[in-house]
Design an enzyme around this catalytic site. Sequence first.
Site, PDB file in Angstrom:
ATOM      1  N   GLU A 173      36.861  41.678  42.271  1.00  0.00           N
ATOM      2  CA  GLU A 173      35.534  42.411  41.975  1.00  0.00           C
ATOM      3  C   GLU A 173      34.619  41.525  42.758  1.00  0.00           C
ATOM      4  O   GLU A 173      34.751  40.167  42.569  1.00  0.00           O
ATOM      5  CB  GLU A 173      35.321  42.834  40.665  1.00  0.00           C
ATOM      6  CG  GLU A 173      35.704  41.784  39.661  1.00  0.00           C
ATOM      7  CD  GLU A 173      35.041  40.576  39.644  1.00  0.00           C
ATOM      8  OE1 GLU A 173      33.924  40.375  39.960  1.00  0.00           O
ATOM      9  OE2 GLU A 173      35.715  39.383  39.564  1.00  0.00           O
ATOM     10  N   GLU A 316      36.690  37.275  41.657  1.00  0.00           N
ATOM     11  CA  GLU A 316      37.006  37.691  42.984  1.00  0.00           C
ATOM     12  C   GLU A 316      38.386  38.304  43.197  1.00  0.00           C
ATOM     13  O   GLU A 316      38.729  38.955  44.188  1.00  0.00           O
ATOM     14  CB  GLU A 316      36.715  36.689  43.928  1.00  0.00           C
ATOM     15  CG  GLU A 316      35.420  36.190  44.007  1.00  0.00           C
ATOM     16  CD  GLU A 316      35.302  35.072  45.184  1.00  0.00           C
ATOM     17  OE1 GLU A 316      36.279  34.530  45.756  1.00  0.00           O
ATOM     18  OE2 GLU A 316      34.254  34.686  45.322  1.00  0.00           O
TER      19      GLU A 316
END
Length: 359
Positions: A173, A316
């Site tokens: 994300e 991430e």
Amino acid sequence: MGELTFLKELYPLYEDAVKKARVRMDNLIKPLGSLGTLEEMAIRLSGITGKLHNEVNKKAIVIMCSDNGVCEEGVASAPQIVTLTQTINFLRGITGVAVLSKHNRCDLKVVDIGVKEDITISGLITKKIRKGTWNSAKGEAMTREEALKAIHIGFDLVRELKEEGYNLIGTGEMGIGNTTTSSSVLLALTGCSIDEGVGRGAGLKDEQFFHKKEVIKKILQVNKPVKEDPIDVLHKVGGFDIAGMVGLYLGAAYYRIPIVVDGFISAVAALAAYKINPLTKDFMFPSHISKEKGYNRAINEIGLDPILNLGMRLGEGSGCPLAFNIIEAATVIMNNMATFEEGDVDIENYKDLWKEEAK
């Protein structure tokens, strides 16, 4: 959960495959249980796919990128434009998850599910619902329909990945302010305390951290999310990125693909998916213990054990390529090690001794 009709077609692990895999694993030329978690991973993979022998030869990390209206409250240490910058940098191959993915030969699928700015760059998957959520400190972050749309986006991406031959997926994300949205979702789903569920994110100072906790209290007071309804929680206090990842987890269970959980934010999304349908747990593999506060509560609520402990808290999806290697190693054990019979090892008495020591 009638709004997600596919939930009726989520099924548990294939028990026959699990039994066959366990029999083979217990008869490989090694002391019983001596490869620990790797053994359980290989067995669970068989339960997911229904196959005794599995391969991990095409891997992808899906990164859901979205902005959060709650940034108006000053809850983040970085400016909101960083969401846009990093979304582009994923595709440039220069972020943490990008370099680790390249090193471990897995693909990045970068999704704009709600970035504030319009982005035109090769390779971006554009699924923008809206240019960022609303400020959840003032009201709901998104409509219920938008939350469901985000879930369906993630779900459909899993279908597309399966059609393209991917057999292992990771979750990632990007969205400035999303530790605030994730903490809000965590508190709403579990009822845990502010101190247990809210961390400093990307390095807030004491005064900023106190302010962040006050904002989260306000978010929950204003929206009054219903704990028993994860969709209500997501649309009132979550983010498009979180809801999109929920769809990934539900899709992985539906299409029977193992899926790796990254850090705090993806773990909260995993918890929401688990609350929607507990069968999703069987398909999840948590990559690492995140240093972000609240991670342990989310993972423990699901009942999962992370693979690695490297002191990471980047997010991430950066833990996924590392975990992919471990999961792939589990398949190699099942596929390439010999049983006592296959290896012509005639040590029945010694084998029994190994089994006794393992009890």
